[in-house]
Every structure is written in C-alpha cells, then in structure tokens.
Design a protein around this motif. Structure first.
Motif, PDB file in Angstrom:
ATOM      1  N   VAL A   1      44.939   8.003  15.770  1.00 48.96           N
ATOM      2  CA  VAL A   1      44.450   7.269  14.919  1.00 48.96           C
ATOM      3  C   VAL A   1      43.524   6.440  15.165  1.00 48.96           C
ATOM      4  O   VAL A   1      42.081   6.464  14.502  1.00 48.96           O
ATOM      5  N   THR A   2      43.205   6.147  16.527  1.00 44.77           N
ATOM      6  CA  THR A   2      41.957   5.368  16.922  1.00 44.77           C
ATOM      7  C   THR A   2      40.856   6.270  16.984  1.00 44.77           C
ATOM      8  O   THR A   2      39.758   5.873  16.729  1.00 44.77           O
ATOM      9  N   ALA A   3      41.136   7.726  17.494  1.00 44.10           N
ATOM     10  CA  ALA A   3      40.062   8.526  17.553  1.00 44.10           C
ATOM     11  C   ALA A   3      39.387   8.694  16.191  1.00 44.10           C
ATOM     12  O   ALA A   3      38.208   8.955  16.015  1.00 44.10           O
ATOM     13  N   ALA A   4      40.313   8.880  15.065  1.00 41.87           N
ATOM     14  CA  ALA A   4      39.745   9.116  13.845  1.00 41.87           C
ATOM     15  C   ALA A   4      38.772   8.004  12.953  1.00 41.87           C
ATOM     16  O   ALA A   4      38.148   7.925  12.478  1.00 41.87           O
TER      17      ALA A   4
ATOM     18  N   ALA B   1      34.289   6.884  14.399  1.00 46.69           N
ATOM     19  CA  ALA B   1      33.022   6.974  13.700  1.00 46.69           C
ATOM     20  C   ALA B   1      32.929   6.059  12.696  1.00 46.69           C
ATOM     21  O   ALA B   1      31.883   5.973  12.057  1.00 46.69           O
ATOM     22  N   GLN B   2      33.845   5.336  12.161  1.00 50.57           N
ATOM     23  CA  GLN B   2      34.114   4.254  11.103  1.00 50.57           C
ATOM     24  C   GLN B   2      33.861   3.075  11.223  1.00 50.57           C
ATOM     25  O   GLN B   2      33.894   2.081  10.588  1.00 50.57           O
TER      26      GLN B   2
ATOM     27  N   LEU C   1      33.695  -2.465  17.429  1.00 47.51           N
ATOM     28  CA  LEU C   1      35.078  -2.703  17.612  1.00 47.51           C
ATOM     29  C   LEU C   1      35.518  -1.697  18.526  1.00 47.51           C
ATOM     30  O   LEU C   1      35.468  -0.652  18.640  1.00 47.51           O
ATOM     31  N   LYS C   2      36.408  -2.578  19.630  1.00 47.79           N
ATOM     32  CA  LYS C   2      36.966  -1.754  20.550  1.00 47.79           C
ATOM     33  C   LYS C   2      38.373  -1.463  20.375  1.00 47.79           C
ATOM     34  O   LYS C   2      39.122  -1.827  19.335  1.00 47.79           O
TER      35      LYS C   2
ATOM     36  N   SER D   1      33.143   7.102  22.013  1.00 48.73           N
ATOM     37  CA  SER D   1      32.972   5.939  21.277  1.00 48.73           C
ATOM     38  C   SER D   1      32.019   4.788  21.972  1.00 48.73           C
ATOM     39  O   SER D   1      31.578   3.802  21.786  1.00 48.73           O
ATOM     40  N   ASP D   2      31.192   5.429  22.867  1.00 47.93           N
ATOM     41  CA  ASP D   2      30.085   4.605  23.585  1.00 47.93           C
ATOM     42  C   ASP D   2      30.805   3.336  24.377  1.00 47.93           C
ATOM     43  O   ASP D   2      30.334   2.254  24.311  1.00 47.93           O
TER      44      ASP D   2
END
Length: 365
Positions: A74-77, A80-81, A85-86, A112-113
């Motif tokens: 979920v978080t990987a998806a 880019a959106q 936000l961490k 995610s930088d």
C-alpha cells in the motif's frame, strides 16, 4: 519540545460507524461485519494520503495483520502520489527475513527520498501468527524481534558479516546500498518483554491511549530501562479523536459510532479480544470491561471504540479546545508524538488539523 502529529491509513476499510465493517474489527479473529462503509481502495487511500500530506501531518501509520491490506504494498503505491508525507510501515519480524527487510527498507528510502519509518509489531494473536506459519510464543517473538533489529541495523551500517544467533543464521551478509537516512524504529507493547526490547532497540516507544497517569507509569519504566543502556527514547501515543466545534456535537458523534452495535455484537467482540496474548490489549479492555456504562475512562477520554475494535480502543472526545487541553496533559507526562485517527478518517483528519492544531502552540509546528 517539538511535538509530532501523525495520522492513520485504514487499510481494512473506513466508515461512519463501527457497525459498517470499518478497520480494526477483524483484529483477533475471523469477523465478517456488513461491509457498508468505504472500502480500502487505492483511490480512497490515495485521497486520504494526499489530504493528510497537505494538512501537515508528518507521517501515516499503515497497519499490519490478516485483517487489512499489506502495508509495504500500500505505502509503495502511495510514494509517487504524495510530496513530503512519511510512511510509518508496520510489519512483523518472523514473517520476513531480516536481510530482506533491510533491503526493502533501503529501496523504499531510495524511491521515497527518505520518507520511511518502521513500526515493529510482534503480533498480538498467537493463532494468527500460527496461521502465517510462526510457532513462537509472546515473549519469544519479542526476543526474535530484538535479534532481527540487531541484524537489520548491522546491514544498514554497510558491514559484511556472518551471524549465528538463536533465531537467524546468515553467512556473508551485506547490503550493497544502505538507506539514507536510516529509518527510525517505533515499537510498542505493555509487557516487560516489550518495554525491555523497546528500550534497547527503538527510537520511539508507542502506547495505546490509556489515561495519563497510567501512561506515565509506563513511560517512566521505559525511560528507566533505556537509561540503563545509555539511551533516550521518544514516546508516542496511538489514539483516536472525535473533535468538533462543541463538546455536545462531539459526544453525539461518538455515540453514533457505536449506535449500531447491539449487546450480542459487543459480547462477541469482547470474547474475541480477550483471546489475544497482548498485555496492552488487556489493559485496553480492563478500562471498561465491555460495559456501555463505563466508557468514559478519564476527562474527554472515551473507550467506546474498544468495545469491538482491537488495538487502539480509546478516543479523545470533545470540543477542539478540550481536545487541545487533553493533548497538553499527555505532553506533560512525556508524549512527544501522537498517532491519531478517527472515523471516517478523511473527515476527521480535517477536523483535527483545522480545529485543534491551531490551538496547540509553537511546539506543534
């Protein structure tokens, strides 16, 4: 003291009442409530993550367990959106090997930088752990989690090494591209085993929303254990909120959350949650003992959510001013981070950000 405010991704579903099949009702066993609320679709979770990002929350906790979607996927998806936000990703040592977890975390940081944080969860249900193939008991899972984190941190250092421990054997282990920055580790639990591991291995100790005096006892204990190791931890609170312009409106909305639960549903929920091995879960249940007449367990502290929801079972309920006052009380006993949620999560994220955050002063910036 700078206070950090986080939100929550309901990857098991969302809605306006606990009778609509919202997140958390499946914790501790198989429960299939009527799904009349909002499904945890990528569209909805993206909408929520983007709103939380724009509202200034620091991170979103993404849960783990059979009752919800996988937190890593979920978080990987959502990388880019979102912009800043961490992602506080919950996962369970024992269901993933430490070298792979270290690699996944490094990749996430790269993509995610540097927006990854880790919530290490050992599992509150032995039955659910066994369904995943994990046979260890409660205390052994915490011992394994500590060895797991020791290996992960050593891999993140860039060292090449062999490891022969009680739970893991690695040969020529190395991580070619360690993460930058290193993800912070959040770990909770009310047992002595949990507090000891957190004191040695975590950056942040998390607790569910007990009254401030009870929470202060745990904070003092973990702080003492950490000092013995020459360490200082931060302390976080995982709690729901129902905050409105007036207290009357807030309490009416809290009552509506559980209005659709009959006595049979509450009794079934209590039986299910009492089977869990989690000491923290027992402490949540003991606040009200399943009684509708004992749900106000402190000033503006309401335990209605814990009648049927596993895990975090209390909420701060009141006017924006009252909720801000209660947060100040938690800060006074040492809480530096708040992991908040509310039903529905999209609307409640706005209610807290717009109604309470402006009242919290410079330390909340």
């Amino acid at each position: 003291m700078t206070t950090r405010y986080h939100w929550f991704l309901p990857t098991g579903g969302d809605g306006r009442s606990l009778a609509s099949g919202v997140h958390g009702l499946g914790i501790g066993g198989v429960l299939e409530p009527a799904r009349t609320g909002r499904p945890a679709s990528l569209t909805y979770l993206t909408q929520l993550a983007q709103a939380v990002d724009s509202l200034g929350y620091e991170a979103v906790l993404t849960p783990t367990g059979a009752h919800c979607a996988d937190a890593w996927v979920v978080t990987a998806a959502l990388i880019a959106q979102t912009r800043r936000l961490k992602f506080l990703v919950a996962f369970r040592p024992g269901l993933i090997e430490p070298a792979l977890a270290a690699h996944m975390a490094a990749t996430f940081q790269q993509l995610s930088d540097g927006r990854l944080q880790l919530n290490v969860v050992t599992g509150s249900s032995g039955a659910e752990q066994r369904a995943y193939g994990d046979q260890l008991d409660h205390d052994a899972r915490y011992a394994r989690a500590e060895e797991f984190l020791q290996i992960v941190r050593r891999l993140w250092s860039g060292a090449e090494f062999d490891h022969h421990g009680k739970f893991y054997d690695l040969e020529n282990a190395v991580l070619r591209d360690p993460p930058t920055p290193l993800p912070e580790v959040y770990l909770g639990g009310s047992s002595e085993a949990a507090m000891a591991v957190a004191a040695r291995q975590a950056e942040v100790y998390l607790s569910w929303g007990e009254p401030p005096a009870l929470l202060a006892e745990k904070i003092d204990r973990v702080r003492e254990l950490a000092a013995e190791q020459g360490r200082r931890l931060r302390f976080g609170l995982r709690i729901h909120v129902v905050t409105r312009d007036t207290a009357a409106r807030a309490w009416a909305d809290a009552d509506r959350l559980i209005a659709g639960l009959d006595d049979a549903a509450i009794a079934a929920g209590q039986r299910r949650l009492r089977t869990l091995e989690s000491v923290g879960q027992r402490r949540m249940l003991d606040l009200h003992d399943g009684s509708r007449d004992r749900l106000v367990v402190g000033p503006n502290l309401w335990a209605g959510i814990g009648l049927v929801r596993g895990g975090a079972g209390t909420a701060l309920v009141g006017s924006h001013e009252e909720v801000a006052e209660r947060i100040a009380e938690y800060r006074a006993v040492g809480v530096e981070e708040f992991v908040l949620s509310g039903y529905p999560h999209l609307e409640e994220a706005y209610a807290f950000a717009e109604g309470v955050r402006p009242l919290l002063g410079e330390a909340a910036a």
